[in-house]
Design a protein around this motif. Sequence first.
Motif, PDB file in Angstrom:
ATOM      1  N   VAL A 101       3.054 -17.570  -1.940  1.00  0.00           N
ATOM      2  CA  VAL A 101       4.088 -18.425  -1.348  1.00  0.00           C
ATOM      3  C   VAL A 101       5.350 -17.576  -1.261  1.00  0.00           C
ATOM      4  CG1 VAL A 101       5.523 -20.477  -1.697  1.00  0.00           C
ATOM      5  CG2 VAL A 101       3.066 -20.551  -2.234  1.00  0.00           C
ATOM      6  N   PHE A 102       5.811 -17.332  -0.042  1.00  0.00           N
ATOM      7  CA  PHE A 102       6.942 -16.425   0.112  1.00  0.00           C
ATOM      8  C   PHE A 102       8.273 -17.165   0.040  1.00  0.00           C
ATOM      9  CE2 PHE A 102       3.526 -14.140   2.509  1.00  0.00           C
ATOM     10  CZ  PHE A 102       3.408 -13.084   1.622  1.00  0.00           C
ATOM     11  N   VAL A 103       9.259 -16.440  -0.513  1.00  0.00           N
ATOM     12  CA  VAL A 103      10.638 -16.926  -0.590  1.00  0.00           C
ATOM     13  C   VAL A 103      11.504 -15.792  -0.043  1.00  0.00           C
ATOM     14  CG1 VAL A 103      12.515 -17.414  -2.218  1.00  0.00           C
ATOM     15  CG2 VAL A 103      10.286 -18.505  -2.546  1.00  0.00           C
ATOM     16  N   ASP A 104      12.458 -16.118   0.802  1.00  0.00           N
ATOM     17  CA  ASP A 104      13.263 -15.092   1.469  1.00  0.00           C
ATOM     18  C   ASP A 104      14.061 -14.255   0.461  1.00  0.00           C
ATOM     19  OD1 ASP A 104      14.078 -13.626   3.645  1.00  0.00           O
ATOM     20  OD2 ASP A 104      15.320 -15.203   4.550  1.00  0.00           O
ATOM     21  N   ILE A 105      14.516 -13.110   0.929  1.00  0.00           N
ATOM     22  CA  ILE A 105      15.329 -12.218   0.101  1.00  0.00           C
ATOM     23  C   ILE A 105      16.811 -12.571   0.255  1.00  0.00           C
ATOM     24  CG2 ILE A 105      13.709 -10.307   0.157  1.00  0.00           C
ATOM     25  CD1 ILE A 105      15.424  -9.092   2.466  1.00  0.00           C
ATOM     26  N   GLU A 106      17.614 -12.107  -0.699  1.00  0.00           N
ATOM     27  CA  GLU A 106      19.065 -12.211  -0.511  1.00  0.00           C
ATOM     28  C   GLU A 106      19.484 -10.927   0.197  1.00  0.00           C
ATOM     29  OE1 GLU A 106      20.832  -9.966  -2.400  1.00  0.00           O
ATOM     30  OE2 GLU A 106      19.161  -9.412  -3.700  1.00  0.00           O
ATOM     31  N   PRO A 107      20.469 -11.014   1.096  1.00  0.00           N
ATOM     32  CA  PRO A 107      20.769  -9.855   1.936  1.00  0.00           C
ATOM     33  C   PRO A 107      21.405  -8.668   1.212  1.00  0.00           C
ATOM     34  CG  PRO A 107      22.151 -11.746   2.525  1.00  0.00           C
ATOM     35  CD  PRO A 107      21.196 -12.215   1.486  1.00  0.00           C
ATOM     36  N   ARG A 108      22.011  -8.898   0.056  1.00  0.00           N
ATOM     37  CA  ARG A 108      22.770  -7.812  -0.554  1.00  0.00           C
ATOM     38  C   ARG A 108      21.847  -6.708  -1.085  1.00  0.00           C
ATOM     39  NH1 ARG A 108      26.866  -8.647  -5.425  1.00  0.00           N
ATOM     40  NH2 ARG A 108      27.683  -6.531  -5.561  1.00  0.00           N
ATOM     41  N   PHE A 109      20.894  -7.080  -1.922  1.00  0.00           N
ATOM     42  CA  PHE A 109      20.010  -6.066  -2.504  1.00  0.00           C
ATOM     43  C   PHE A 109      18.600  -6.124  -1.940  1.00  0.00           C
ATOM     44  CE2 PHE A 109      23.240  -6.657  -5.863  1.00  0.00           C
ATOM     45  CZ  PHE A 109      23.733  -5.362  -5.863  1.00  0.00           C
ATOM     46  N   LEU A 265      29.464   8.241   3.368  1.00  0.00           N
ATOM     47  CA  LEU A 265      29.111   7.460   4.563  1.00  0.00           C
ATOM     48  C   LEU A 265      29.961   6.202   4.685  1.00  0.00           C
ATOM     49  CD1 LEU A 265      25.200   7.742   4.353  1.00  0.00           C
ATOM     50  CD2 LEU A 265      26.724   9.026   5.879  1.00  0.00           C
ATOM     51  N   ASP A 266      30.844   6.023   3.723  1.00  0.00           N
ATOM     52  CA  ASP A 266      31.708   4.847   3.721  1.00  0.00           C
ATOM     53  C   ASP A 266      32.526   4.816   5.016  1.00  0.00           C
ATOM     54  OD1 ASP A 266      32.702   2.561   2.565  1.00  0.00           O
ATOM     55  OD2 ASP A 266      34.462   3.599   1.764  1.00  0.00           O
ATOM     56  N   GLY A 267      32.706   3.633   5.579  1.00  0.00           N
ATOM     57  CA  GLY A 267      33.531   3.505   6.782  1.00  0.00           C
ATOM     58  C   GLY A 267      32.721   3.532   8.076  1.00  0.00           C
ATOM     59  N   LEU A 268      31.480   3.980   8.020  1.00  0.00           N
ATOM     60  CA  LEU A 268      30.635   3.970   9.220  1.00  0.00           C
ATOM     61  C   LEU A 268      30.041   2.565   9.393  1.00  0.00           C
ATOM     62  CD1 LEU A 268      28.727   7.363   8.756  1.00  0.00           C
ATOM     63  CD2 LEU A 268      30.607   6.872  10.346  1.00  0.00           C
ATOM     64  N   PRO A 269      29.662   2.218  10.621  1.00  0.00           N
ATOM     65  CA  PRO A 269      29.081   0.880  10.826  1.00  0.00           C
ATOM     66  C   PRO A 269      27.640   0.779  10.305  1.00  0.00           C
ATOM     67  CG  PRO A 269      29.196   2.084  12.907  1.00  0.00           C
ATOM     68  CD  PRO A 269      29.820   2.963  11.874  1.00  0.00           C
ATOM     69  N   LEU A 270      27.513   0.892   8.985  1.00  0.00           N
ATOM     70  CA  LEU A 270      26.226   0.872   8.283  1.00  0.00           C
ATOM     71  C   LEU A 270      26.354  -0.061   7.096  1.00  0.00           C
ATOM     72  CD1 LEU A 270      25.725   4.688   7.620  1.00  0.00           C
ATOM     73  CD2 LEU A 270      24.205   3.307   9.033  1.00  0.00           C
ATOM     74  N   ILE A 271      25.265  -0.698   6.714  1.00  0.00           N
ATOM     75  CA  ILE A 271      25.265  -1.360   5.407  1.00  0.00           C
ATOM     76  C   ILE A 271      24.669  -0.365   4.418  1.00  0.00           C
ATOM     77  CG2 ILE A 271      24.489  -3.329   4.033  1.00  0.00           C
ATOM     78  CD1 ILE A 271      24.171  -4.885   6.670  1.00  0.00           C
ATOM     79  N   LEU A 272      25.440  -0.021   3.395  1.00  0.00           N
ATOM     80  CA  LEU A 272      24.983   0.951   2.389  1.00  0.00           C
ATOM     81  C   LEU A 272      24.493   0.205   1.149  1.00  0.00           C
ATOM     82  CD1 LEU A 272      28.063   3.343   2.660  1.00  0.00           C
ATOM     83  CD2 LEU A 272      25.803   3.707   3.670  1.00  0.00           C
ATOM     84  N   PRO A 273      23.617   0.840   0.356  1.00  0.00           N
ATOM     85  CA  PRO A 273      23.215   0.180  -0.894  1.00  0.00           C
ATOM     86  C   PRO A 273      24.423  -0.062  -1.788  1.00  0.00           C
ATOM     87  CG  PRO A 273      21.826   2.095  -0.461  1.00  0.00           C
ATOM     88  CD  PRO A 273      22.953   2.144   0.533  1.00  0.00           C
ATOM     89  N   ASP A 274      24.403  -1.178  -2.462  1.00  0.00           N
ATOM     90  CA  ASP A 274      25.482  -1.554  -3.366  1.00  0.00           C
ATOM     91  C   ASP A 274      25.317  -0.763  -4.668  1.00  0.00           C
ATOM     92  OD1 ASP A 274      27.233  -3.026  -5.059  1.00  0.00           O
ATOM     93  OD2 ASP A 274      27.055  -4.683  -3.629  1.00  0.00           O
ATOM     94  N   LEU A 275      26.419  -0.192  -5.167  1.00  0.00           N
ATOM     95  CA  LEU A 275      26.307   0.656  -6.364  1.00  0.00           C
ATOM     96  C   LEU A 275      26.767  -0.033  -7.649  1.00  0.00           C
ATOM     97  CD1 LEU A 275      27.497   4.058  -4.880  1.00  0.00           C
ATOM     98  CD2 LEU A 275      25.189   3.439  -5.542  1.00  0.00           C
TER      99      LEU A 275
END
Length: 368
Positions: A101-109, A265-275
């Motif tokens: 039974v699948f449950v969606d992910i949260e977008p951050r991680f 890569l900060d500032g580019l139109p990318l979502i980067l992994p949260d640290l």
Amino acid sequence: MNIPLINLKFQYRTVEKEILRGIKKILKEQKLVLGEYCKLLEERIADYIKVPYAVSCANGTDALILSLMALGIGEKDEVITTPYTFFSTASSIALLGARPVFVDIEPRFMNIDPEKVESAITERTRAIIVVHLFGKLCEMDKILSVAEKYGLFVIEDMAQSIGARKDGKMAGSFGHVSALSFYPTKNLGGIGEGGMILTKDEELAKRLKKLRVHGMDEKPYTHDIIGINSRLDEIKAYALYAKFPYLEEWNRKRIENAKYYSSMLDGLPLILPDLEDEGSHVFHLYVLRLEERDELKEFLRKRGIQTGIYYPLPLHLQACFRYLGYKKGDFPCAEEASMKSLAIPVYPELKDKEKEYIVKSIRQFFKR
Ligand SMILES: *Cc1c(COP(=O)(O)O)cnc(C)c1O
């Protein structure tokens, strides 16, 4: 330049002498399967994760299957998990006749969304398999409290996250049982396939040890339960035992590489992994997200940089799971992640000039 997504040759050089010495010794003695080195490796890993019992097995998929078997999960049962993971997180459930039974992910991680788990629970739900995806620990407090409220087992698929921790508590020590993979590309990768199950429950550990050898009793060729053949070879256990002392250092280098990328890569139109919470992510993969994912992949390929897509098709949309009745649009966060994700090389032995070249190339892509 020519930079692969992962290069295992560097790592092997560090441990080559030791591994060859061990292989020679084991071949001479001809104790080849589930012997002293499997036991030593189990003790080492149990001690590291701080759980009392570890049971080695043939691979990470078997570790999941054996975990579910030991918990008595089968037909008519439902197991909640994420659609955004490696295939065998869910196939192990289906192979035992239970229903994923699948449950969606949260977008951050991109891990299972704990807020959405409760609404997926039914009378048939027996367990939740969480995946610490790409090396990042799930929000275990929330998962454990929902599980406790409904009396569900929690299984940690920690195939990508050995060494991840929060407040000193290790991935693999939160749930009832945890499944580990030593596939060569994992953070602790062997010289072939390998896996392990971890648990705090002594009875469960006993069952697991039986299940991995066909369910055989202490009295040979006598079975009161049906198990599988999933033993670990001594040679492979030895190689893992030899590599283990380097794991912390390798993970630290992965984290350093990730920090470098995230600052450059900060500032580019990318979502980067949260640290946030250093150490809670061991960067099995460093995954960027962007609209023009396929274009960037091709752009980097032409510059000799190999990247990877994890995962191009979420599990609820796989043909083999059509019988579950899911459709496109059911899990928008997982679907979006599968279209935007791109893993760039983050392995520990990456050289400074390679990292600089990767950053420069990504910056060029956005200037084109
Ligand atoms: C690698 C992996 C597995 C399976 O491990 P194998 O050893 O390849 O069978 C399971 N789950 C996740 C999340 C993985 O990354």
